[in-house]
Write a protein that holds these residues in place. Structure first.
Motif, PDB file in Angstrom:
ATOM      1  N   PHE A  48     -76.415 -37.778 -86.916  1.00 41.06           N
ATOM      2  CA  PHE A  48     -77.515 -36.834 -87.155  1.00 41.06           C
ATOM      3  C   PHE A  48     -78.627 -37.491 -87.952  1.00 41.06           C
ATOM      4  N   THR A  49     -78.243 -38.074 -89.076  1.00 38.88           N
ATOM      5  CA  THR A  49     -79.251 -38.688 -89.931  1.00 38.88           C
ATOM      6  C   THR A  49     -79.965 -39.817 -89.198  1.00 38.88           C
ATOM      7  N   SER A  50     -79.196 -40.636 -88.476  1.00 35.86           N
ATOM      8  CA  SER A  50     -79.851 -41.781 -87.854  1.00 35.86           C
ATOM      9  C   SER A  50     -80.743 -41.353 -86.691  1.00 35.86           C
ATOM     10  N   SER A  51     -80.376 -40.301 -85.969  1.00 29.45           N
ATOM     11  CA  SER A  51     -81.250 -39.831 -84.887  1.00 29.45           C
ATOM     12  C   SER A  51     -82.593 -39.383 -85.431  1.00 29.45           C
ATOM     13  N   VAL A  52     -82.540 -38.571 -86.491  1.00 29.91           N
ATOM     14  CA  VAL A  52     -83.800 -38.082 -87.052  1.00 29.91           C
ATOM     15  C   VAL A  52     -84.584 -39.234 -87.674  1.00 29.91           C
ATOM     16  N   ALA A  53     -83.892 -40.104 -88.405  1.00 24.97           N
ATOM     17  CA  ALA A  53     -84.584 -41.231 -89.036  1.00 24.97           C
ATOM     18  C   ALA A  53     -85.223 -42.125 -87.975  1.00 24.97           C
ATOM     19  N   ARG A  54     -84.548 -42.252 -86.851  1.00 26.52           N
ATOM     20  CA  ARG A  54     -85.092 -43.067 -85.758  1.00 26.52           C
ATOM     21  C   ARG A  54     -86.384 -42.457 -85.225  1.00 26.52           C
ATOM     22  N   GLU A  55     -86.360 -41.149 -85.002  1.00 24.92           N
ATOM     23  CA  GLU A  55     -87.580 -40.488 -84.517  1.00 24.92           C
ATOM     24  C   GLU A  55     -88.710 -40.628 -85.531  1.00 24.92           C
ATOM     25  N   VAL A  56     -88.357 -40.467 -86.797  1.00 28.73           N
ATOM     26  CA  VAL A  56     -89.362 -40.548 -87.850  1.00 28.73           C
ATOM     27  C   VAL A  56     -89.969 -41.950 -87.888  1.00 28.73           C
ATOM     28  N   LEU A  57     -89.119 -42.959 -87.791  1.00 27.53           N
ATOM     29  CA  LEU A  57     -89.618 -44.339 -87.822  1.00 27.53           C
ATOM     30  C   LEU A  57     -90.478 -44.637 -86.603  1.00 27.53           C
ATOM     31  N   LYS A  58     -90.065 -44.063 -85.472  1.00 34.45           N
ATOM     32  CA  LYS A  58     -90.816 -44.296 -84.246  1.00 34.45           C
ATOM     33  C   LYS A  58     -92.223 -43.721 -84.360  1.00 34.45           C
ATOM     34  N   ALA A  76     -61.518 -37.004 -96.316  1.00 36.09           N
ATOM     35  CA  ALA A  76     -62.535 -36.030 -95.928  1.00 36.09           C
ATOM     36  C   ALA A  76     -63.926 -36.646 -95.999  1.00 36.09           C
ATOM     37  N   THR A  77     -64.159 -37.414 -97.064  1.00 35.09           N
ATOM     38  CA  THR A  77     -65.457 -38.032 -97.252  1.00 35.09           C
ATOM     39  C   THR A  77     -65.778 -38.996 -96.111  1.00 35.09           C
ATOM     40  N   LEU A  78     -64.792 -39.826 -95.767  1.00 34.76           N
ATOM     41  CA  LEU A  78     -65.023 -40.812 -94.718  1.00 34.76           C
ATOM     42  C   LEU A  78     -65.300 -40.137 -93.376  1.00 34.76           C
ATOM     43  N   ILE A  79     -64.525 -39.115 -93.093  1.00 30.43           N
ATOM     44  CA  ILE A  79     -64.713 -38.453 -91.806  1.00 30.43           C
ATOM     45  C   ILE A  79     -66.061 -37.738 -91.771  1.00 30.43           C
ATOM     46  N   LEU A  80     -66.446 -37.154 -92.903  1.00 25.41           N
ATOM     47  CA  LEU A  80     -67.763 -36.514 -92.976  1.00 25.41           C
ATOM     48  C   LEU A  80     -68.866 -37.542 -92.771  1.00 25.41           C
ATOM     49  N   ALA A  81     -68.688 -38.710 -93.387  1.00 25.95           N
ATOM     50  CA  ALA A  81     -69.703 -39.752 -93.261  1.00 25.95           C
ATOM     51  C   ALA A  81     -69.885 -40.134 -91.797  1.00 25.95           C
ATOM     52  N   VAL A  82     -68.758 -40.309 -91.110  1.00 19.61           N
ATOM     53  CA  VAL A  82     -68.842 -40.670 -89.688  1.00 19.61           C
ATOM     54  C   VAL A  82     -69.565 -39.585 -88.902  1.00 19.61           C
ATOM     55  N   MET A  83     -69.310 -38.328 -89.266  1.00 18.30           N
ATOM     56  CA  MET A  83     -69.923 -37.227 -88.527  1.00 18.30           C
ATOM     57  C   MET A  83     -71.401 -37.053 -88.847  1.00 18.30           C
ATOM     58  N   VAL A  84     -71.770 -37.444 -90.061  1.00 23.66           N
ATOM     59  CA  VAL A  84     -73.157 -37.240 -90.491  1.00 23.66           C
ATOM     60  C   VAL A  84     -74.069 -38.346 -89.960  1.00 23.66           C
ATOM     61  N   LEU A 125     -73.953 -39.537 -78.507  1.00 17.87           N
ATOM     62  CA  LEU A 125     -72.603 -39.175 -78.083  1.00 17.87           C
ATOM     63  C   LEU A 125     -71.721 -38.863 -79.299  1.00 17.87           C
ATOM     64  N   LEU A 126     -71.868 -39.664 -80.340  1.00 20.31           N
ATOM     65  CA  LEU A 126     -71.106 -39.435 -81.569  1.00 20.31           C
ATOM     66  C   LEU A 126     -71.370 -38.040 -82.110  1.00 20.31           C
ATOM     67  N   ALA A 127     -72.635 -37.616 -82.003  1.00 16.93           N
ATOM     68  CA  ALA A 127     -72.989 -36.301 -82.514  1.00 16.93           C
ATOM     69  C   ALA A 127     -72.395 -35.194 -81.662  1.00 16.93           C
ATOM     70  N   ALA A 128     -72.072 -35.513 -80.412  1.00 17.17           N
ATOM     71  CA  ALA A 128     -71.608 -34.471 -79.496  1.00 17.17           C
ATOM     72  C   ALA A 128     -70.089 -34.302 -79.494  1.00 17.17           C
ATOM     73  N   ILE A 129     -69.380 -35.209 -80.168  1.00 11.18           N
ATOM     74  CA  ILE A 129     -67.917 -35.091 -80.194  1.00 11.18           C
ATOM     75  C   ILE A 129     -67.526 -33.872 -81.023  1.00 11.18           C
ATOM     76  N   PRO A 130     -66.667 -33.001 -80.477  1.00  7.93           N
ATOM     77  CA  PRO A 130     -66.268 -31.792 -81.224  1.00  7.93           C
ATOM     78  C   PRO A 130     -65.558 -32.175 -82.521  1.00  7.93           C
ATOM     79  N   SER A 131     -65.736 -31.341 -83.525  1.00  9.25           N
ATOM     80  CA  SER A 131     -65.246 -31.732 -84.838  1.00  9.25           C
ATOM     81  C   SER A 131     -63.716 -31.751 -84.880  1.00  9.25           C
TER      82      SER A 131
END
Lengths: 274, 312
Positions: B167-177, B156-164, B106-112
């Motif tokens: 994405f990173t955790s979804s892919v990392a989760r699939e990779v770990l799985k 800007a950095t903090l907001i980018l971190a929240v937005m990133v 859901l976090l990934a789907a929130i418009p920027s």
């Protein structure tokens, strides 16, 4: 289902396992039941395993022999929904007691798996892994010495001594499996559990593993699961036959294969089913 | 046989399309920024002045702003994202797993733009308060200098971190799985603690994890709206976390409609070209990194450790 009614599990166990060995058993299992969620996989298993012997668990696929093996070092702990009832003693101590340190238990009861599972690291680092995480070696020389000794014990040293820092994944299947054995031996377990260690290997690699088991038994108590009856007959001193989650018969290997007391055992070892 | 040929040709055309699209974008960006390329040459990359009135255009502040904000965001987001992935795949109770997966997605789907609004109304005041509360000794450092505006690099950095993170955790989760159970079992059977077994799984999955991080980096590089809203939009090269700065994507979004003369327009499009090239470079570098990592898994280079002398 017809056959289950005729079972009298473990009756013959006491008969020959105890008569031939005066030593206290290395592993003493009594009335173990095992569940995956609501599904009961093992029914009231009781048996004793003697030190410095090779004990084989045989039986058709899904009979619970691997599950039982994995309950001896609590490997099933990591499976969600798994539950054990009953008592498993190793050297007289209950391994399911709340106070037990599972890490220490698994160090004492090593395991080799059906499919070789080396880490994607070098040959050296694979063997050193257990030594490192358990902080078992002081100096680098000691580490090297232990790695070398383990590789020699697993009869792999001569093949890899010139490329210890090559990737373990570059080894052949049989070599990888012996590497996994070396890795397990490095942390000096007392018991070695082997879950169909040769089932994915060709006949020559299988033979090497079997020779290795024979060599290792003077130093370790070995429990091997196999679906290959000839293998059980070749490598083991005692054999346990499992069927549908029950222990049907347990006794000296030569007797199990030549004069089983249970009709079901006879049918299985003579190849009538399974 | 003929059917098969048709199938191969068909998919081949689609594959070719991909190359053509990339080439067309590169070509078009170059063509439309020709005036600027001819006038400034390579100095465009290193010139820190952006003065549309005087007709002087340099991309350095934007390159700097984009890279600085993305790298900082990555530093914050990566440990969090990997932590989330590890928690979801390895540690969390079964009942929590699906809700957590849903929430990260859901976090990934929130418009920027929604992130941007949140940034303006929530994050920026917090950053401003933080800067005001900063002890004087720290305020002297280049990293923390500047007036307390709130908008700037840190926001800007903090907001980018929240937005990133999602994405990173979804892919990392699939990779770990996808790490074989046998790997974890091998570690556990050798007396590994849970932490050590998870470390072994992470090591096994390291190339995929790097891929996940690079995906997040790519996302951070191109992120436009939310960053534009909180970074302060001031073309300067500054190490300060509190200084208002600018990114390539932000300047395009802000100034495209104002580009009155042709050189200005071409300079802006060249910024697009620069962003395109940098994205290409970053992606290629991550490819090379992943490739070299998976290659070294196959043939671990020999280290200083030598085998002990063979016994006689």
């Amino acid at each position: 289902m017809l056959l289950t009614a005729t079972l009298s599990p473990t009756v013959s166990v006491a008969a020959d396992a105890k008569a031939t060995h005066a030593e206290p058993p290395k592993i003493d299992v009594s009335h173990v039941n095992f569940y995956y969620g609501a599904h009961r996989v093992l029914h009231d298993i009781s048996l004793q395993i003697q030190p410095n012997q090779v004990t084989a668990f045989i039986g058709p696929s899904g009979c619970g022999k691997s599950t039982f093996l994995r309950s001896l070092n609590r490997m099933n702990d990591i499976v969600p929904g798994a539950r054990v009832e009953g008592r498993v003693l190793v050297d007289g101590a209950d391994i399911y007691a709340p106070s037990v340190d599972v890490v220490a238990l698994r160090r004492k009861v090593g395991m080799v798996f059906q499919k070789s599972n080396p880490f994607p690291k070098s040959i050296f680092e694979n063997v050193a892994y257990g030594l490192r995480i358990n902080r078992m070696t002081g100096s680098k020389d000691e580490l090297r010495g232990r790695v070398e000794a383990s590789l020699k014990s697993a009869a792999l040293w001569d093949e890899v001594k010139d490329r210890l820092h090559a990737s373990a994944l570059a080894l052949s299947g049989g070599q990888q499996q012996r590497l996994c054995i070396a890795r397990a031996l490095a942390i000096e377990p007392e018991i070695l559990l082997m879950d169909e260690p040769a089932s994915a290997l060709d006949p020559i690699a299988t033979q090497r593993i079997e020779e290795l088991i024979y060599q290792l038994k003077s130093r370790y108590t070995i429990v091997i699961v196999t679906h290959n009856m000839q293998q059980a007959a070749r490598v083991s001193d005692t054999t346990a036959f499992f069927w549908l989650g029950k222990l049907v018969e347990y006794g000296r290997t030569d007797r199990i294969f030549t004069a089983p007391t249970e009709k079901l055992t006879e049918d299985y070892v003579t190849g009538r089913f399974g | 046989m003929r059917k098969d040929l048709g199938f191969r040709l068909g998919t081949g055309v689609f594959g070719l399309f991909l190359i053509l699209i990339v080439a067309a974008i590169g070509f078009e960006l170059t063509r439309q920024s020709m005036l600027s390329i001819q006038k400034f040459g390579l100095a465009f990359w290193t010139n820190a002045t952006w003065d549309p009135v005087a007709g002087e255009f340099g991309a350095l502040p934007f390159i700097w702003g984009t890279l600085y904000s993305s790298v900082l965001a990555l530093l914050i987001a990566t440990p969090i994202a990997i932590g989330i992935a590890v928690f979801i795949t390895e540690l969390c109770p079964q009942v929590l797993r699906q809700p957590l997966v849903f929430l990260t997605e859901l976090l990934a789907a929130i418009p920027s733009i929604v992130y941007g609004l949140w940034g303006i109304f929530v994050l920026v005041p917090i950053v401003r308060a933080l800067q005001v509360a900063l002890p004087d000794a720290l305020r002297g450092l280049p990293l923390f200098s500047g007036p307390p505006l709130g908008v700037g690099m840190l926001s800007a950095t903090l907001i980018l971190a929240v937005m990133v993170v999602p994405f990173t955790s979804s892919v990392a989760r699939e990779v770990l799985k996808s790490v074989p159970v046998a790997q974890r079992e091998a570690a556990y059977a050798l007396g590994a603690t849970r932490f050590e077994a998870i470390s072994a799984a992470l090591f096994y999955a390291r190339t995929g994890i790097v891929g996940a991080v690079m995906l997040g980096f790519g996302r951070a590089l191109g992120e436009t709206m939310a960053v534009t809203m909180v970074i302060g939009n001031n073309p300067q090269v500054s190490a300060s976390l509190f200084a208002p700065q600018y990114t390539m994507a932000a300047v395009l979004a802000n100034e495209f409609t104002e580009a009155a003369d042709e050189l200005y327009l071409h300079a802006l499009i060249e910024i697009g070209l620069v962003l395109f090239i940098i994205t290409l470079i970053v992606n290629s570098l991550s490819r090379v990194l992943i490739w070299s990592m998976s290659r070294s898994a196959k043939a671990v280079p020999s280290t200083a450790v030598q085998p002990v002398a063979a016994e006689a």
